[in-house]
Each structure stands twice: as C-alpha cells, then as structure tokens.
Design a protein around this motif. Structure first.
Motif, PDB file in Angstrom:
ATOM      1  N   ILE A  13       0.825  -1.210   0.000  1.00 27.77           N
ATOM      2  CA  ILE A  13       0.000   0.000   0.000  1.00 27.77           C
ATOM      3  C   ILE A  13       0.858   1.258   0.000  1.00 27.77           C
ATOM      4  N   ASP A  14       1.867   1.293   0.870  1.00 30.79           N
ATOM      5  CA  ASP A  14       2.675   2.508   0.968  1.00 30.79           C
ATOM      6  C   ASP A  14       3.434   2.793  -0.321  1.00 30.79           C
ATOM      7  N   ASP A  15       3.938   1.745  -0.986  1.00 27.26           N
ATOM      8  CA  ASP A  15       4.642   1.946  -2.258  1.00 27.26           C
ATOM      9  C   ASP A  15       3.716   2.497  -3.336  1.00 27.26           C
ATOM     10  N   ILE A  16       2.483   1.994  -3.371  1.00 25.34           N
ATOM     11  CA  ILE A  16       1.512   2.460  -4.365  1.00 25.34           C
ATOM     12  C   ILE A  16       1.140   3.916  -4.115  1.00 25.34           C
ATOM     13  N   LEU A  17       0.895   4.266  -2.838  1.00 27.03           N
ATOM     14  CA  LEU A  17       0.529   5.639  -2.509  1.00 27.03           C
ATOM     15  C   LEU A  17       1.670   6.606  -2.800  1.00 27.03           C
TER      16      LEU A  17
END
Length: 322
Positions: A13-17
């Motif tokens: 999630i953090d990489d995508i955001l």
C-alpha cells in the motif's frame, strides 16, 4: 497462503501511494505554488519602495515557501522511483528544508497576526515591535530557533542512510537512529506547531476583543479593521486543518513502530497509509500563503495591481493600429 497474500497486499500500500499519490501531488503543488510565491518575492523586490514590519514577515514567509517548493520536483522524482537512486547529500538537504519550512511558515504567520493586532491597538505605529528593526530581529531569531529545532534530524538522517547503505531516502517518521525519534517528534509537535498555533489563536482573540471594544466606543461598525481579524482567523483555521492531521498521524506512525506498541504488520501499514495521505495536505500551506500576502499587505497589493494595470494598458496601446 491467504495470510501470506494479505501481508503482501498490505505492505504494497505505501509503495503504491508514494508513487501514484505523493509524486503527482508534489508536482502539482510545485506547479501551482512556485509561480505565486515567485511573483510575490519579485513584487516585493522591485515594486515596494518602503518596507514596513508586516512586509518583512511576509517576504520571509514567501522566501521560505519558495525554497521549499524548489525541493518538490526532486521529492516527486524520488517517490516515483521508490526512494532510490538519490545522493545522500540531496536527501538530507531536501528533508531538512522541508521541515524548516514547515515550522517557519506558521511562526511567521504568528508574527503577522501580532503585527496586525499591534497596528489596530497602536494606529500611529508608535509601538516598538512595529518598527522595521524589531521585525528584522524577530525574523532572524525565528530562523535561528527553527533551525535549532530541526538540526537533530540531520543526525538521524545520516545514521539511517548509513544503516541502509545510502540507498533509500526515508521520511522523518521512518528514520532509525540513536535519538529517541518518538520523543523528538513530540517535542517538534509541541514547540513547532502547538505553541505557534496557540499564538495565532491568542492574537485572533485579542483582535476580536479590541474590535468589539472599538465598536462599542464608536457605536458603529469598523469594517475596515475587520479584515485583520478575518485574516488571523483564516490563518489559524488553515494551519489547524492542514497541520493537525499531519502531526497527529506522524506521531501515531512513529509510535506504531515502537516495540511497546505491539501492533501487527498490516495495522502499521494502514497507519502509514493514513500518514502518507496527510503529508501533501500539510504542505498545501505553501500554495495558499500567497493569498495572505494580498490580504495583509495593503500597499503591496495596491502597487502590484497598479503595475499590472499599467502593463495591460501598455500592451493594449501597442496592439492598437497606427
């Protein structure tokens, strides 16, 4: 297998955001905020013949925002490429400037509110804090104070880069070092945000009280003096709305990484995702601040509008057929 898939998804999630939210948002803030702040700085340098205390605070606020906005293209590139492929020096400078701006902006807005309050209370400008020399001293001390607050972050960033083989430029809430990051973050929140926000609220209340007393004494509405109150209240609301989620979630994010928190991996990732959402919103103040320059700098606004009118008239005359 299902548990493994859940862990994989939540850690992504953090990489995508960062790639699809932070990177374009920072690019947008640069494209919108940079021209506005540059316009204000050039206007002050070339169009303002006489500087008052208010102008000194506004100029330093615009300068702080402009320098910060210059770091956003680099940060946008950084998050688009997984925080890798960056020089350690550039990483430290970018993060340092970001946090200096974060806390200098609200501090200069406090001094602007103080200046407006004193101007209403002392219309003849006979108060010592309304003098240009006092404004220069306050400005210099403010820069020193903010840099002292943020300086320990340099040591944290160097240690974290060394632990990661100088390959990843992490956000403050993800740093590791021999400094108590959680305690340091709470201290920054108190001294860099909560105390200045309290100052904004106090000056807003004092301006409102002073205007109320003047209305009762004169038995008429002093609409011309209500603008400083609206500006001070708007500044307090802006920083409350933009900064509060950022500081709360930053401290929660750092706390969630501590051993005593005992949180599961996915819970920590969800907290980090909320923190990522709050970061570019906090930096929107650099885009919004130019509005305050025109609301608070009376002579500056009039001079700029006069110059623009002359420029447009000159262009119209040049376009007219001979």
């Amino acid at each position: 297998m299902a548990q493994s898939s859940q862990v994989l998804n939540c850690t992504d999630i953090d990489d995508i955001l960062e790639k699809y939210y932070l990177s374009p948002f920072y690019a947008f803030e640069f494209c919108v905020g940079f021209p506005g702040n540059l316009f204000v700085i050039l206007g002050y340098i070339f169009c303002l013949p006489e500087w008052q205390s208010c102008n000194i605070y506004l100029f330093n606020l615009a300068l702080s925002d402009l320098v910060f906005l210059c770091t956003l293209p680099h940060l946008s590139y950084l998050y688009a490429h997984d925080q890798s492929g960056i020089s350690p020096f550039a990483c430290i400078v970018n993060r340092y400037i970001l946090h200096v701006n974060l806390y200098s902006s609200i501090l200069f807005m406090v001094w602007l509110s103080m200046d407006r309050y004193l101007l209403i209370k002392h219309p003849m400008k006979n108060h010592c804090l309304l003098k240009r020399r006092a404004a220069l001293i306050i400005t210099g001390l403010s820069w020193v104070a903010v840099n002292v607050e943020v300086t320990p972050m340099i040591r944290l960033m160097i240690q974290d880069l060394q632990n990661g083989n100088m390959t990843r430029c992490k956000d403050f809430a993800s740093l590791n070092g021999d400094i108590n990051v959680f305690g340091y973050s709470l201290g920054l929140t108190l001294t860099g945000y909560l105390l200045p926000l309290l100052g904004l609220c106090v000056f807003s209340h004092q301006i409102a009280h002073l205007l109320h007393v003047q209305e009762r004494a004169l038995q008429r509405r002093t609409s011309s003096y209500k603008r400083p109150l609206r500006v001070a209240v708007s500044a307090a609301v802006m920083f409350l709305v933009l900064y509060s989620p950022f500081h709360v979630l930053r401290n929660v994010r750092i706390g969630s990484r501590q051993p005593w928190a005992g949180l599961k991996l996915c819970t920590r990732m969800y907290i980090e995702s909320l923190y990522i959402f709050s970061r570019p919103l906090a930096f929107l103040h650099s885009v919004i601040n130019p509005v305050f320059y025109f609301l608070m700098g009376d002579k500056f606004r009039d001079l700029m509008l006069s110059r623009l009118r002359k420029l447009f008239r000159r262009k119209e005359l040049q376009q007219e057929p001979a």
